[in-house]
Design a protein around this motif. Structure first.
Motif, PDB file in Angstrom:
ATOM      1  N   UNK A 186      43.791  29.225  29.478  1.00  0.00           N
ATOM      2  CA  UNK A 186      44.263  29.121  30.864  1.00  0.00           C
ATOM      3  C   UNK A 186      44.807  27.727  31.141  1.00  0.00           C
ATOM      4  N   UNK A 187      44.098  26.702  30.702  1.00  0.00           N
ATOM      5  CA  UNK A 187      44.551  25.328  30.947  1.00  0.00           C
ATOM      6  C   UNK A 187      45.912  25.072  30.297  1.00  0.00           C
ATOM      7  N   UNK A 188      46.070  25.503  29.049  1.00  0.00           N
ATOM      8  CA  UNK A 188      47.328  25.258  28.337  1.00  0.00           C
ATOM      9  C   UNK A 188      48.482  26.008  28.995  1.00  0.00           C
ATOM     10  N   UNK A 189      48.273  27.282  29.330  1.00  0.00           N
ATOM     11  CA  UNK A 189      49.351  28.082  29.915  1.00  0.00           C
ATOM     12  C   UNK A 189      49.774  27.518  31.270  1.00  0.00           C
ATOM     13  N   UNK A 190      48.808  27.109  32.084  1.00  0.00           N
ATOM     14  CA  UNK A 190      49.169  26.511  33.371  1.00  0.00           C
ATOM     15  C   UNK A 190      49.852  25.153  33.174  1.00  0.00           C
ATOM     16  N   UNK A 191      49.466  24.439  32.145  1.00  0.00           N
ATOM     17  CA  UNK A 191      50.126  23.190  31.777  1.00  0.00           C
ATOM     18  C   UNK A 191      51.611  23.437  31.504  1.00  0.00           C
ATOM     19  N   UNK A 192      51.891  24.473  30.730  1.00  0.00           N
ATOM     20  CA  UNK A 192      53.275  24.823  30.419  1.00  0.00           C
ATOM     21  C   UNK A 192      54.049  25.235  31.672  1.00  0.00           C
ATOM     22  N   UNK A 193      53.432  26.080  32.502  1.00  0.00           N
ATOM     23  CA  UNK A 193      54.110  26.541  33.721  1.00  0.00           C
ATOM     24  C   UNK A 193      54.419  25.365  34.644  1.00  0.00           C
ATOM     25  N   UNK A 216      58.216  23.839  35.886  1.00  0.00           N
ATOM     26  CA  UNK A 216      58.591  23.683  37.297  1.00  0.00           C
ATOM     27  C   UNK A 216      58.877  22.217  37.640  1.00  0.00           C
ATOM     28  N   UNK A 217      57.979  21.333  37.198  1.00  0.00           N
ATOM     29  CA  UNK A 217      58.058  19.922  37.597  1.00  0.00           C
ATOM     30  C   UNK A 217      58.770  19.037  36.577  1.00  0.00           C
ATOM     31  N   UNK A 218      58.995  19.559  35.372  1.00  0.00           N
ATOM     32  CA  UNK A 218      59.632  18.753  34.344  1.00  0.00           C
ATOM     33  C   UNK A 218      58.618  18.007  33.490  1.00  0.00           C
ATOM     34  N   UNK A 219      59.096  17.443  32.395  1.00  0.00           N
ATOM     35  CA  UNK A 219      58.229  16.722  31.460  1.00  0.00           C
ATOM     36  C   UNK A 219      57.727  15.428  32.091  1.00  0.00           C
ATOM     37  N   UNK A 220      56.463  15.134  31.891  1.00  0.00           N
ATOM     38  CA  UNK A 220      55.870  13.904  32.415  1.00  0.00           C
ATOM     39  C   UNK A 220      56.099  12.781  31.405  1.00  0.00           C
ATOM     40  N   UNK A 221      56.890  11.785  31.798  1.00  0.00           N
ATOM     41  CA  UNK A 221      57.190  10.661  30.893  1.00  0.00           C
ATOM     42  C   UNK A 221      56.483   9.389  31.343  1.00  0.00           C
ATOM     43  N   UNK A 222      55.364   9.543  32.047  1.00  0.00           N
ATOM     44  CA  UNK A 222      54.599   8.380  32.477  1.00  0.00           C
ATOM     45  C   UNK A 222      53.959   7.711  31.272  1.00  0.00           C
ATOM     46  N   UNK A 223      54.201   6.437  31.135  1.00  0.00           N
ATOM     47  CA  UNK A 223      53.659   5.689  30.005  1.00  0.00           C
ATOM     48  C   UNK A 223      52.289   5.129  30.357  1.00  0.00           C
ATOM     49  N   UNK A 224      51.301   5.340  29.486  1.00  0.00           N
ATOM     50  CA  UNK A 224      49.959   4.793  29.677  1.00  0.00           C
ATOM     51  C   UNK A 224      49.806   3.576  28.777  1.00  0.00           C
ATOM     52  N   UNK A 225      49.462   2.454  29.375  1.00  0.00           N
ATOM     53  CA  UNK A 225      49.394   1.204  28.636  1.00  0.00           C
ATOM     54  C   UNK A 225      47.949   0.805  28.329  1.00  0.00           C
ATOM     55  N   UNK A 226      47.813  -0.041  27.330  1.00  0.00           N
ATOM     56  CA  UNK A 226      46.549  -0.715  27.013  1.00  0.00           C
ATOM     57  C   UNK A 226      45.379   0.234  26.759  1.00  0.00           C
ATOM     58  N   UNK A 227      45.655   1.435  26.207  1.00  0.00           N
ATOM     59  CA  UNK A 227      44.548   2.344  25.888  1.00  0.00           C
ATOM     60  C   UNK A 227      43.661   1.781  24.788  1.00  0.00           C
ATOM     61  N   UNK A 228      44.226   0.923  23.955  1.00  0.00           N
ATOM     62  CA  UNK A 228      43.439   0.319  22.882  1.00  0.00           C
ATOM     63  C   UNK A 228      42.668  -0.910  23.363  1.00  0.00           C
TER      64      UNK A 228
END
Length: 479
Positions: free
Chosen positions: A420-427, A431-443
């Motif tokens: 369910x999570x994956x399918x709703x992720x795709x839907x 609708x909203x387009x690909x999320x290109x938000x960059x996450x910094x400093x995870x390391x």
């Protein structure tokens, strides 16, 4: 050896590894074994199972990283879970050595049955600089890091003025032309296109993608005609496809060689090097007393019991990438074993669980036999290739293949909650387009806090002004 931590004292089915095989074996057996007075124990250094076919889509930003993994604690309620790594098995004495994930002292754990399901790790070669410069695509952490690096390199390059450094930042290389490599480079290219559209300082033609494959063709899982179509598709998107080519050096400047004549092919610099050139059985199996075949996998019978030259080894089972499972359909690898993929691992796990339970009651066991349903691959949104073996062989390309890819894997990921999570992720993405938000400093997540909590150095005191030289008195004669 450290004292064994407090463990449930019941006849134990020890499952080594919590991937495809380990998760499903535990899911199918935990309630039955518990009702019979025993316990299923899963040992894995990670608290989740990773659905690896989704890693390219995580790297491409199409699937949230947490949705591509399945929590052990959430779904294995009647299983004893140990976060650690099995470093040795003494089956003669029915004990295994576990090294805790937190770095604590190893301890022994007894068992009645053992299921070896430790999977595979990335296969590499002794290439200079590869360990320092490369990244694989075998874990969820690698997929997340790769997504962030593509976005970060594009953003950083957009403000660079040095042409050579800019070209280096915008060059992305993937080594390996199997399913993982092709899906990885196409998802990365799709992500890069979306990022470039949002950044007016970068032109799409500046971004360079290079696929390096040692063989004369890519994707052996599909037909030769389909493989040729895929090469054409990649090149139509500006991706360079170098066949019969090998990475010779990754230290500094990448050096490629033509394999047929061993001559230099190309030399260039790249900030991103992804290695997807195959897998190998988890080396932990070498620290056991189980028989191995030439490729380093444990030897098993079609019913998934471990067996050597002297016969069946009682209460020992194996499946998945770490096991040389005979392919009774005749459509497997040249050595007659099953192809190491998720499709076989999931089905072998279910058969293993049934056979192990049957063995407890001296009931007949069945051999594992599963005809490969084909192969599906996604190359980014509405692009893909598929070879489906249902009612004859059906070859698909483009949007239909992409839908088949998502349909199959959306249903194949374990547990209804994750589906369910994956399918709703795709839907949501459609609708909203690909999320290109960059996450910094995870390391380095504490970097900002450390900077804030560190007192600023006191400014150095200004030097005292130099004393003015004394002026000579003015005399009458000087006037």
């Amino acid at each position: 050896m450290a004292t064994t931590p407090e463990l449930i004292d019941r006849p134990r089915v020890l499952v080594v590894g919590g991937g495809y095989v380990g998760l499903y074996v535990a899911l199918k057996l935990q309630k039955k074994i518990a009702n019979a007075g025993g316990i299923v124990t899963v040992v894995d250094p990670l608290p989740y199972m990773t659905y690896q076919p989704f890693l390219p889509e995580v790297a491409g930003g199409n699937i949230e990283a947490r949705h591509a993994v399945v929590s052990h604690r959430q779904h294995l309620k009647q299983t004893e879970l140990i976060q650690g790594r099995v470093t040795g098995i003494d089956h003669q004495n029915r004990t295994a050595v576990v090294a805790p994930a937190d770095g604590g002292d190893p301890f022994e754990i007894p068992y009645f049955d053992v299921v070896v399901a430790a999977g595979a790790i990335t296969r590499t070669f002794p290439i200079k600089g590869l360990a320092d410069e490369g990244i694989g695509l075998k874990t969820i952490e690698e997929a997340v890091a790769l997504r962030n690096k593509v976005l970060e390199r594009i953003e950083v390059a957009s403000t660079m003025t040095d042409a050579a450094e800019r070209a280096k930042a915008l060059t992305f290389v993937v080594v390996g032309g199997g399913f993982a490599g092709i899906e990885c480079i196409t998802e990365m290219e799709d992500l890069a296109r979306a990022a470039v559209k949002n950044n007016s300082r970068i032109r799409q033609e500046e971004v360079r993608f290079v696929l390096v494959e040692a063989m004369g063709r890519i994707m052996p899982e599909v037909t030769a005609t389909q493989a040729e179509w895929v090469v054409g598709h990649l090149r139509s998107r500006g991706i360079e496809v170098l066949l019969n080519t090998s990475l010779d050096n990754a230290e500094g400047t990448l050096k490629l060689i033509n394999l047929p004549d061993k001559t230099p092919a190309q030399e260039f610099e790249a900030d991103t090097l992804v290695w997807t050139a195959g897998v190998q059985a988890n080396p932990m199996i070498r620290s056991t007393d189980f028989p191995l075949e030439p490729r380093g996998r444990v030897r098993v019978l079609p019913d998934l019991r471990i067996a050597g030259d002297e016969g069946i080894i009682d209460n020992a089972w194996a499946a998945g990438d770490i096991a040389a499972v005979p392919d009774l359909t005749g459509s497997g690898l040249p050595d007659g074993t099953c192809v190491p993929n998720a499709q076989h691992a999931l089905r072998q796990a279910k058969r293993l669980a049934k056979n192990l339970w049957a063995s407890r009651w001296d009931k007949p066991m069945s051999d594992y036999k599963h005809k490969n349903l084909g192969a599906v691959a996604g190359f980014g949104e509405w692009k893909g290739v598929a070879n489906i073996n249902i009612l004859g062989r059906i070859g698909l390309k483009g949007g239909l293949a992409w839908l088949a890819h998502r349909g199959y894997h959306g249903l194949a990921i374990p547990t209804g909650e994750r589906k369910v999570r994956v399918i709703f992720n795709w839907l949501l993405g459609m609708i909203m387009g690909r999320d290109t938000t960059q996450l910094l400093d995870l390391d380095n997540p504490r970097g900002a806090f450390v900077a804030a909590a560190t007192p600023a150095p006191k400014p150095a005191a200004a030097p005292a002004p130099a004393a003015e030289p004394a002026k000579a008195p003015v005399t009458a004669d000087a006037k």
